[in-house]
Design an enzyme around this catalytic site. Structure first.
Site, mmCIF file in Angstrom:
data_model
loop_
_atom_site.group_PDB
_atom_site.id
_atom_site.type_symbol
_atom_site.label_atom_id
_atom_site.label_comp_id
_atom_site.label_asym_id
_atom_site.label_seq_id
_atom_site.Cartn_x
_atom_site.Cartn_y
_atom_site.Cartn_z
ATOM 1 N N GLN A 134 0.848 -1.182 0.000
ATOM 2 C CA GLN A 134 0.000 0.000 0.000
ATOM 3 C C GLN A 134 0.883 1.231 0.000
ATOM 4 O OE1 GLN A 134 -3.063 0.111 3.009
ATOM 5 N NE2 GLN A 134 -3.186 2.340 2.978
ATOM 6 N N SER A 136 5.948 5.804 -2.041
ATOM 7 C CA SER A 136 7.151 5.159 -2.579
ATOM 8 C C SER A 136 8.089 4.667 -1.488
ATOM 9 C CB SER A 136 7.911 6.105 -3.523
ATOM 10 O OG SER A 136 7.056 6.557 -4.556
ATOM 11 N N ARG A 137 7.542 4.383 -0.318
ATOM 12 C CA ARG A 137 8.321 3.886 0.825
ATOM 13 C C ARG A 137 9.362 4.895 1.324
ATOM 14 N NH1 ARG A 137 4.514 1.095 0.746
ATOM 15 N NH2 ARG A 137 4.397 -1.174 0.950
ATOM 16 N N MET A 138 9.177 6.172 0.958
ATOM 17 C CA MET A 138 10.072 7.225 1.444
ATOM 18 C C MET A 138 9.453 7.840 2.700
ATOM 19 S SD MET A 138 12.755 7.248 -0.450
ATOM 20 C CE MET A 138 13.503 8.864 -0.282
#
Length: 214
Positions: free
Chosen positions: A10, A191-193
């Site tokens: 997600q 974006s997993r940042m």
């Protein structure tokens, strides 16, 4: 690899977390996030993972419930003779994790742990429903029992013992205080940042705040 599992993901987009957004004190910051979590009416908002280390050095984790917090730290209650109780007697350190999925937030806490004084444990114990107070006497937590019937018989025995409604706190049951030395606030980002701000307690008693890479 099982792609049905590996493909579960997600993208988090609700909010951001910047150094200018947070309080100088981590308990104050936790209080701000806690109020938002409460107002969001999350189910089991006080559920937290408690991680401990056994006398043999093996880690273990389970879900417990936060029952209070203040400037001194975070409080939960359990059986002192349970596995986690034995762990904390051997290694008086613990880690806590809150995951508030609907807010895309996580809070990690590490610190020292100690039993609450008897008066505080008594006060909370007597605020519990009668059935839960009986359960604290009936359950030899973390020990092997033959079957469900054994537990039910133990409960019935204690129910009869305390039929008057006068149920004292067992000596083997009470509260713990986790005094934090580190608190990390995690906000999911695309974006997993992700945003990660960590507070660390200094020898002088103050806190530093730093950003961690996701």
């Amino acid at each position: 690899m099982n792609n049905a599992i590996a493909d579960i993901r997600q993208d988090y987009r609700l909010r951001s977390l910047n150094e200018t957004d947070v309080a100088a004190d981590p308990i104050t910051q936790f209080g701000s996030w806690w109020k938002e979590a409460m107002h969001s009416q999350l189910e089991e908002v006080n559920a937290m993972t408690l991680a401990t280390v056994s006398p043999e050095g093996k880690p273990a984790a389970r879900i417990v419930l936060l029952k209070d917090y203040d400037a001194n730290g975070f409080v939960f209650f359990t059986n002192y003779d349970s596995e986690k109780g034995r762990d904390m007697a051997a290694h008086p350190f613990a880690a806590l994790v809150f995951f508030w999925k609907d807010l895309e937030r996580q809070v990690r806490i590490e610190g020292t742990v100690a039993k609450l004084d008897a008066a505080e444990s008594d006060a909370y114990f007597h605020s519990r429903p009668q059935a839960s107070r009986i359960g604290a006497w009936a359950s030899p937590q973390s020990t092997v029992v033959a079957d469900r019937e054994e537990l039910e018989k133990r409960y019935e025995t204690m129910q009869a013992r305390f039929a008057s409604g006068n149920i004292p706190r067992p000596e083997h049951w009470g509260g713990y205080l986790v005094t934090p030395t580190m608190i990390e606030f995690w906000q999911g980002r695309p974006s997993r940042m992700h945003d990660r701000l960590v507070y660390r307690l200094q020898d002088t008693g103050g806190w530093t705040v730093a950003r961690l890479a996701p």
